[in-house]
Scaffold this motif. Structure first.
Motif, short mmCIF file in Angstrom:
data_model
loop_
_atom_site.label_atom_id
_atom_site.label_comp_id
_atom_site.label_asym_id
_atom_site.label_seq_id
_atom_site.Cartn_x
_atom_site.Cartn_y
_atom_site.Cartn_z
N LEU A 160 0.82 -1.21 0.00
CA LEU A 160 0.00 0.00 0.00
C LEU A 160 0.85 1.26 0.00
O LEU A 160 0.47 2.28 -0.59
CB LEU A 160 -0.95 -0.01 1.20
CG LEU A 160 -2.33 -0.60 0.90
CD1 LEU A 160 -2.22 -2.08 0.56
CD2 LEU A 160 -3.30 -0.39 2.04
N LYS A 161 2.03 1.20 0.64
CA LYS A 161 2.92 2.36 0.63
C LYS A 161 3.43 2.68 -0.77
O LYS A 161 3.82 3.82 -1.06
CB LYS A 161 4.13 2.09 1.55
CG LYS A 161 3.83 2.16 3.04
CD LYS A 161 3.53 3.59 3.49
CE LYS A 161 3.39 3.68 5.00
NZ LYS A 161 3.00 5.06 5.43
N SER A 162 3.45 1.67 -1.65
CA SER A 162 3.93 1.90 -3.01
C SER A 162 2.92 2.63 -3.88
O SER A 162 3.25 3.08 -4.99
CB SER A 162 4.30 0.56 -3.66
OG SER A 162 3.16 -0.26 -3.84
N ILE A 163 1.68 2.75 -3.43
CA ILE A 163 0.68 3.51 -4.18
C ILE A 163 1.09 4.98 -4.21
O ILE A 163 1.33 5.57 -3.16
CB ILE A 163 -0.72 3.35 -3.55
CG1 ILE A 163 -1.16 1.89 -3.65
CG2 ILE A 163 -1.73 4.27 -4.19
CD1 ILE A 163 -2.49 1.60 -2.97
N PRO A 164 1.22 5.59 -5.39
CA PRO A 164 1.76 6.97 -5.48
C PRO A 164 0.87 7.99 -4.80
O PRO A 164 -0.34 7.77 -4.63
CB PRO A 164 1.84 7.20 -6.99
CG PRO A 164 0.88 6.24 -7.60
CD PRO A 164 0.89 5.03 -6.71
N ALA A 165 1.47 9.11 -4.45
CA ALA A 165 0.77 10.14 -3.69
C ALA A 165 -0.47 10.66 -4.42
O ALA A 165 -1.52 10.88 -3.80
CB ALA A 165 1.73 11.29 -3.38
N TRP A 166 -0.37 10.85 -5.76
CA TRP A 166 -1.52 11.39 -6.48
C TRP A 166 -2.72 10.45 -6.41
O TRP A 166 -3.86 10.89 -6.34
CB TRP A 166 -1.17 11.67 -7.95
CG TRP A 166 -0.83 10.46 -8.78
CD1 TRP A 166 0.40 9.96 -9.04
CD2 TRP A 166 -1.77 9.61 -9.45
NE1 TRP A 166 0.31 8.84 -9.83
CE2 TRP A 166 -1.00 8.61 -10.11
CE3 TRP A 166 -3.15 9.57 -9.57
CZ2 TRP A 166 -1.60 7.59 -10.87
CZ3 TRP A 166 -3.75 8.57 -10.33
CH2 TRP A 166 -2.96 7.60 -10.97
N MET A 167 -2.45 9.13 -6.38
CA MET A 167 -3.54 8.17 -6.29
C MET A 167 -4.11 8.13 -4.88
O MET A 167 -5.33 8.09 -4.69
CB MET A 167 -3.04 6.78 -6.71
CG MET A 167 -4.14 5.75 -6.90
SD MET A 167 -3.54 4.10 -7.39
CE MET A 167 -2.85 4.44 -9.01
#
Length: 441
Positions: A160-167
């Motif tokens: 879940l940490k790998s989900i980019p900030a914009w998403m």
């Protein structure tokens, strides 16, 4: 997820419609036959075929077999393009295919990841690919976390940490259909604009071990019962709980579970939080790899009368219910019945089950079902989801009957005795009304 970028193209908002029209014109300008352009709108290429057509991608001028570089086309047409058209046309095809993908991705509002590996792989491609600009500019409103085929599949905190900030910042809703670790649940709750987390993995791993990490507003939970005291204490904070899907642990009977819902207070003297909830699903946990006795659900015919009155799904293994018991089931508003290793189900008992007035989903794994049984199932106009894996005597005639039922949109016919010719035909020409089909060549 990569498949969904193009798959959503036919559901785009009005502001993306013009882009898709322009893309179709690009395909036509590239001198590709009209049948190819039409096929791009009709049928998708199965994900499992990607590895088999890498040579075709190379001949099309595409370096790797990445589905977002192509419209959804059957393998036959891709082969025709790669083998028969001149180099200039193939290059034009590659260019217009990318534009098709760009138009589709710019209209996507929801993505689905099929397991942690798919999440990591897909996000890596999005990061490297210029088309991510479209997605990051308009953001996403909804994300679905599906499970993959691994029995131990789960998403952890690093996933879940790998989900980019914009998403993370644009998401308003997440649907969870796969197990998450406790740390992953804690991280999910930090998404800044998340308004809704829907817990939808009712048939997967029970939620007992992550109860204290789940959002407290969940209306539905999947629990392994009977439960230890610590789980009862953690359950007390779910004030909006309305439905429970129960997996009955080995060695326990239905009465051991049902009695927990009728108590006014729990063992701590507190008000019983389950008093106003309904048992919507019942499955009896078994050990499919253990001795024969452990492969049979601890459920007996005299338990039929104790079934919850609003039960929606029932899953049993190794149990062959009598005609009288199946008749009694008609009074329970079941939508899904799963009878695995039910070797007496074939014939008249199946016909009684098919008379159930509310049944929409029927599953029966390795129950020695025959061609006539499949044809009887195919005659139903109520069923929409049919899963009959490892019933090898069904054969081509039974499979064709099931496929011919336009009401059945989800079908599992793995190891059902289908001929190679029929299964290859299905691989290349999936019936339009079937949303999901599973078989093995």
């Amino acid at each position: 997820m990569m498949k969904s970028l193009i798959g959503h193209a036919d559901q785009v908002a009005n502001n993306a419609y013009k882009r898709l029209q322009d893309t179709a014109e690009e395909l036509q300008k590239s001198e590709i036959p009209r049948t190819v352009v039409k096929a791009a709108q009709v049928i998708g290429m199965p994900v499992e075929d990607h590895a088999q057509i890498s040579s075709i991608f190379e001949r099309l001028g595409l370096k790797t077999a990445r589905p977002r570089q192509l419209p959804h086309l059957p393998q036959e047409i891709l082969e025709a393009i790669a083998g028969e058209l001149d180099l200039k046309t193939r290059q034009n095809f590659a260019l217009s295919s990318r534009r098709f993908a760009e138009a589709a991705s710019s209209a996507v509002q929801s993505l689905t990841f099929h397991g942690a590996h798919d999440l990591q792989y897909s996000l890596t491609l999005l990061e490297k690919d210029g088309r991510t600009t479209n997605l990051s500019n308009h953001g996403l409103s909804h994300l679905t976390l599906e499970a993959d085929n691994s029995p131990d599949s789960e998403y952890d905190k690093d996933d879940l940490k790998s989900i980019p900030a914009w998403m993370r910042e644009s998401l308003e809703a997440v649907t969870v259909k796969a197990p998450l670790t406790a740390a992953a649940w804690d991280d999910l709750k930090t998404f800044p604009n998340l308004k809704k987390i829907e817990l939808a993995d009712k048939a997967g791993r029970p939620h007992n071990d992550v109860l204290e990490h789940l959002p407290a507003d969940q209306p539905v939970l999947h629990l392994s019962m009977p439960m230890p005291d610590v789980h009862w204490q953690q359950l007390g904070r779910f004030n909006e709980l309305k439905e429970i899907y129960v997996s009955v642990t080995p060695g326990h009977r239905l009465a051991d579970v049902v009695s927990s819902f009728s108590l006014e207070k729990n063992k701590e003297g507190e008000s019983n939080c389950l008093k106003n909830t309904e048992i919507s699903g019942l499955s009896f946990t078994v050990n499919p790899y253990g001795p024969r006795a452990e492969q049979i659900s601890n459920f007996h015919e005299n338990d039929i009368g104790d079934l919850p009155k609003k039960l929606k799904s029932l899953q049993l293994s190794g149990v062959s219910l009598s005609a009288a018991a199946l008749e009694h089931l008609k009074s329970v508003p079941l939508e899904s019945v799963e009878l695995n290793h039910s070797i007496l189900l074939s014939g008249n008992l199946l016909k009684v089950l098919l008379e159930h007035p509310t049944l929409k989903k029927l599953c029966s794994f390795s129950s020695d079902l025959k061609t006539a049984d499949a044809q009887a199932i195919a005659a139903s106009r109520k069923l929409v989801d049919v899963r009959l894996p490892y019933n090898g005597a069904i054969g081509d005639a039974g499979i064709r009957a099931l496929i011919g039922n336009k009401h059945i949109t989800h079908l599992n016919i793995a190891k059902c005795g289908g001929s190679e010719r029929l299964l290859n035909e299905l691989a290349l020409n999936r019936p339009a009304h079937v949303q999901q089909i599973k078989f093995e060549l």
